[in-house]
Write an enzyme that holds these catalytic residues in place. Structure first.
Site, PDB file in Angstrom:
ATOM      1  N   TYR A  57       0.756  -1.213   0.033  1.00 52.88           N
ATOM      2  CA  TYR A  57      -0.147   0.136  -0.041  1.00 52.88           C
ATOM      3  C   TYR A  57       0.972   1.187  -0.043  1.00 52.88           C
ATOM      4  O   TYR A  57       1.445   1.803   1.050  1.00 52.88           O
ATOM      5  CB  TYR A  57      -0.808   0.078   1.239  1.00 52.88           C
ATOM      6  CG  TYR A  57      -1.821  -1.042   1.177  1.00 52.88           C
ATOM      7  CD1 TYR A  57      -2.246  -1.969   0.116  1.00 52.88           C
ATOM      8  CD2 TYR A  57      -2.347  -1.405   2.406  1.00 52.88           C
ATOM      9  CE1 TYR A  57      -3.236  -2.792  -0.009  1.00 52.88           C
ATOM     10  CE2 TYR A  57      -3.286  -2.259   2.429  1.00 52.88           C
ATOM     11  CZ  TYR A  57      -3.738  -3.281   1.495  1.00 52.88           C
ATOM     12  OH  TYR A  57      -4.715  -4.323   1.430  1.00 52.88           O
ATOM     13  N   ALA A 289     -10.292   4.309   5.378  1.00 52.44           N
ATOM     14  CA  ALA A 289     -10.594   5.671   5.522  1.00 52.44           C
ATOM     15  C   ALA A 289      -9.406   6.432   5.721  1.00 52.44           C
ATOM     16  O   ALA A 289      -8.366   5.713   6.069  1.00 52.44           O
ATOM     17  CB  ALA A 289     -11.365   5.962   6.671  1.00 52.44           C
TER      18      ALA A 289
HETATM   19  N1  LIG Z   1      -6.431  -8.235   1.197  1.00 56.27           N
HETATM   20  C1  LIG Z   1      -6.768  -7.380   0.071  1.00 56.27           C
HETATM   21  O1  LIG Z   1      -6.411  -7.935  -0.894  1.00 56.27           O
HETATM   22  C2  LIG Z   1      -7.439  -6.119   0.161  1.00 56.27           C
HETATM   23  C3  LIG Z   1      -8.048  -5.442  -0.936  1.00 56.27           C
HETATM   24  C4  LIG Z   1      -8.660  -4.359  -0.714  1.00 56.27           C
HETATM   25  C5  LIG Z   1      -8.964  -3.739   0.571  1.00 56.27           C
HETATM   26  N2  LIG Z   1      -8.140  -4.153   1.667  1.00 56.27           N
HETATM   27  C6  LIG Z   1      -8.298  -3.776   3.115  1.00 56.27           C
HETATM   28  O2  LIG Z   1      -9.680  -3.266   3.320  1.00 56.27           O
HETATM   29  C7  LIG Z   1      -9.639  -1.970   3.586  1.00 56.27           C
HETATM   30  C8  LIG Z   1     -11.011  -1.296   3.311  1.00 56.27           C
HETATM   31  O3  LIG Z   1     -11.275  -1.750   1.639  1.00 56.27           O
HETATM   32  P1  LIG Z   1     -11.367  -0.742   0.719  1.00 56.27           P
HETATM   33  O4  LIG Z   1     -10.450   0.644   1.311  1.00 56.27           O
HETATM   34  O5  LIG Z   1     -11.085  -1.267  -0.754  1.00 56.27           O
HETATM   35  O6  LIG Z   1     -12.935  -0.266   0.584  1.00 56.27           O
HETATM   36  P2  LIG Z   1     -14.198   0.329   1.554  1.00 56.27           P
HETATM   37  O7  LIG Z   1     -13.713   0.236   3.136  1.00 56.27           O
HETATM   38  O8  LIG Z   1     -15.219  -0.404   1.239  1.00 56.27           O
HETATM   39  O9  LIG Z   1     -14.371   1.800   1.314  1.00 56.27           O
HETATM   40  C9  LIG Z   1     -13.394   2.822   1.640  1.00 56.27           C
HETATM   41  C10 LIG Z   1     -13.625   4.107   1.104  1.00 56.27           C
HETATM   42  O10 LIG Z   1     -15.024   4.411   1.145  1.00 56.27           O
HETATM   43  C11 LIG Z   1     -15.147   6.004   1.565  1.00 56.27           C
HETATM   44  N3  LIG Z   1     -15.384   6.283   3.010  1.00 56.27           N
HETATM   45  C12 LIG Z   1     -14.989   5.469   3.895  1.00 56.27           C
HETATM   46  N4  LIG Z   1     -15.680   5.984   5.131  1.00 56.27           N
HETATM   47  C13 LIG Z   1     -16.812   6.919   4.690  1.00 56.27           C
HETATM   48  C14 LIG Z   1     -17.424   7.876   5.176  1.00 56.27           C
HETATM   49  N5  LIG Z   1     -17.740   7.885   6.577  1.00 56.27           N
HETATM   50  N6  LIG Z   1     -18.036   8.599   4.400  1.00 56.27           N
HETATM   51  C15 LIG Z   1     -17.693   8.854   3.302  1.00 56.27           C
HETATM   52  N7  LIG Z   1     -17.120   8.038   2.585  1.00 56.27           N
HETATM   53  C16 LIG Z   1     -16.531   6.981   3.415  1.00 56.27           C
HETATM   54  C17 LIG Z   1     -13.583   6.394   1.371  1.00 56.27           C
HETATM   55  O11 LIG Z   1     -13.474   7.120   0.167  1.00 56.27           O
HETATM   56  P3  LIG Z   1     -12.781   8.453  -0.235  1.00 56.27           P
HETATM   57  O12 LIG Z   1     -11.251   8.088  -0.075  1.00 56.27           O
HETATM   58  O13 LIG Z   1     -12.874   8.581  -1.918  1.00 56.27           O
HETATM   59  O14 LIG Z   1     -13.399   9.487   0.602  1.00 56.27           O
HETATM   60  C18 LIG Z   1     -12.797   5.281   1.705  1.00 56.27           C
HETATM   61  O15 LIG Z   1     -11.482   5.364   0.861  1.00 56.27           O
HETATM   62  C19 LIG Z   1      -8.433  -1.454   2.870  1.00 56.27           C
HETATM   63  O16 LIG Z   1      -7.995  -0.145   3.310  1.00 56.27           O
HETATM   64  C20 LIG Z   1      -7.367  -2.534   3.163  1.00 56.27           C
HETATM   65  O17 LIG Z   1      -6.878  -2.284   4.441  1.00 56.27           O
HETATM   66  C21 LIG Z   1      -7.691  -5.503   1.558  1.00 56.27           C
END
Ligand SMILES: NC(=O)c1ccc[n+]([C@@H]2O[C@H](COP(=O)([O-])OP(=O)(O)OC[C@H]3O[C@@H](n4cnc5c(N)ncnc54)[C@H](OP(=O)(O)O)[C@@H]3O)[C@@H](O)[C@H]2O)c1
Length: 326
Positions: A57, A289
Site C-alpha cells: 500500500y 478511510a
Molecule cells: N486483502 C486485500 O486484498 C484487500 C483488498 C482491498 C482492501 N483491503 C483492506 O480493506 C480496507 C478497506 O477496503 P477498501 O478501502 O477497498 O474499501 P471500503 O472500506 O469499502 O471503502 C473505503 C472508501 O470509502 C469511503 N469512505 C469511508 N468512510 C466513509 C465515510 N464515513 N463517508 C464517506 N465516504 C467514506 C472513502 O472514500 P474516499 O477516499 O473517496 O473518501 C474510503 O476510501 C483497505 O484499506 C485495506 O486495508 C484488503
C-alpha cells in the site's frame, strides 16, 4: 465499540477495523500523510483497535504512516499487515506492473522472513499482531509458507497467522501445516460470493473473518454520485459498481433502505458496516478511510443491531437489485 475474539487467536479486535490502503495513495489518487496519521490516531481514540495495512500500500508508505501514528500507543492497537506481494525482486508468480514497479506474488519462506523484518522496521514495532498472506502464490507450496509463519510466531515476531484472497482448499492446506487464525476476503452487501464457501468453512473451523471493502469502496455510503470526479489514477473508476448504469441502480437500492438507517439515527455507511458485522461468521469489517472524521463516523457502525425484520427487507431489496452489469 464491540470487540470480538479473532478465531482461535488470543486477539480481541473491534468489529470495525481501520483499513489503511488508501493512505498509501497508490491507486487512490494520492494521499495526505498528516491527515492519515490523524485518522489512525482517531481510530484508537474512538475504540477502533484493529488496524489493517500492507507493505504494497503505497510501496511502504501506509505501513510507515501506521508506525508513526502508533508511536506511544502501540499497546492499544492490534496491528495487521501482510506478506507475499513484492516489488523489489523478481521472484515467485508475476502479478502486475504499475507505477514503475513489477509486482510478484511470493510466499517463499526466505521471502516471508525478509518481508516481516522490513514491516517491523516500517511499523516501528517489535511484533505484528496478525500477519496475513496477501494473495496466493501458485509457485510456492503452502507447507513452506506455513513453516515461515509458524517460525515467526515461535520467535514472537507475529502473534497470529492469517490469509487473504484464499480459496477453501487453500485454507484446508494451511490447516494441515499449522494454526490458521483468520481469513481476509472481500465482502459487502453488493459482493456476497464468500457466503457459499469461505464464510461457512471459516465458521466451521473457528477461523476469524475480517472482511475488506465493506463499503464497496465508498458506494455504500451513498455519497458516490454519477457526477463525482475521481483523480486519474483512482482505480475505482474501473470497478463494475462505479460504472454509471450500475451506480444508478445501487443508488436506487440505497434510497430504498435509507429509512432503516434513519430509523436507528444512523447513516447508510453505518448501516452497511452493521449489516456486514451481523452476518454469521464475520468477525470484523475493515473499513477504509483516510480522514479522522470518516474514521469517527465509521466507528458508529459498531454497537447496534439490525432487527430480523430489517435484515429481511434488506435481503429482498438485494435480491431485486441483483449483480452489476459488466
Ligand atoms: N486483502 C486485500 O486484498 C484487500 C483488498 C482491498 C482492501 N483491503 C483492506 O480493506 C480496507 C478497506 O477496503 P477498501 O478501502 O477497498 O474499501 P471500503 O472500506 O469499502 O471503502 C473505503 C472508501 O470509502 C469511503 N469512505 C469511508 N468512510 C466513509 C465515510 N464515513 N463517508 C464517506 N465516504 C467514506 C472513502 O472514500 P474516499 O477516499 O473517496 O473518501 C474510503 O476510501 C483497505 O484499506 C485495506 O486495508 C484488503
Amino acid at each position: 465499540m464491540e470487540y470480538r475474539r479473532l478465531g482461535s487467536s488470543d486477539l480481541e479486535i473491534s468489529t470495525v477495523g481501520l483499513g489503511c490502503w488508501a493512505m498509501g495513495g497508490w491507486w487512490w489518487g494520492g494521499t495526505d500523510v498528516n491527515d492519515s496519521i490523524a485518522a489512525v490516531q482517531k481510530a484508537i481514540d474512538v475504540g477502533i483497535n484493529f488496524i489493517d495495512t500492507a507493505p504494497v500500500y503505497g510501496w511502504g508508505l501506509s505501513e510507515e504512516i501506521v508506525g508513526r501514528a502508533l508511536e506511544g500507543r502501540r499497546d492499544k492497537a492490534v496491528v495487521a499487515t501482510k506478506c507475499g506481494l513484492i516489488w523489489d525482486r523478481e521472484e515467485g508468480e508475476y502479478y502486475f506492473e504499475d507505477a514503475g514497479h513489477k509486482v510478484y506474488r511470493c510466499l517463499r519462506k526466505e521471502n516471508i522472513i525478509r518481508e516481516a523484518e522490513a514491516s517491523l522496521r516500517r511499523l516501528r514495532t517489535d511484533w505484528i499482531d496478525l500477519y496475513q498472506c496477501h494473495w496466493p502464490d501458485k509457485t510456492t507450496a503452502l507447507e513452506e509458507t506455513m513453516e515461515a509463519l509458524v517460525a515467526l510466531r515461535d520467535q514472537g515476531k507475529i502473534r497470529a497467522i492469517g490469509v487473504s484472497n484464499f480459496t477453501v482448499p487453500m485454507h484446508e492446506e494451511c490447516l494441515r501445516h499449522g494454526p490458521l487464525h483468520s481469513s481476509q476476503p472481500r465482502y459487502n452487501m453488493l459482493d456476497r460470493k464468500i457466503e457459499k464457501d469461505v464464510l461457512p468453512f471459516c465458521r466451521e473451523h473457528n477461523i476469524g473473518v475480517v472482511v475488506y471493502s465493506p463499503l464497496e469502496q465508498g458506494i455504500l455510503t451513498g455519497k458516490v454520485t454519477p457526477d463525482r470526479k475521481f483523480a486519474p489514477d483512482d482505480y475505482r473508476t474501473h470497478q463494475p459498481w462505479f460504472q454509471r448504469k450500475n451506480l444508478e441502480r445501487a443508488l436506487g437500492f440505497l434510497e430504498r433502505i435509507r429509512p432503516i438507517a434513519e430509523g436507528h439515527g444512523k447513516s447508510l455507511a453505518q448501516l452497511a458496516i452493521a449489516w456486514v458485522v451481523a452476518q454469521p461468521g464475520v468477525t470484523a469489517a475493515i473499513v477504509g478511510a483516510r480522514r479522522p472524521e470518516q474514521v469517527e463516523h465509521n466507528a458508529g457502525g459498531s454497537d447496534w443491531r439490525l432487527s430480523e425484520d430489517e435484515l429481511k427487507v434488506i435481503e429482498s431489496e438485494l435480491a431485486a437489485l441483483g449483480g452489476p452489469e459488466r
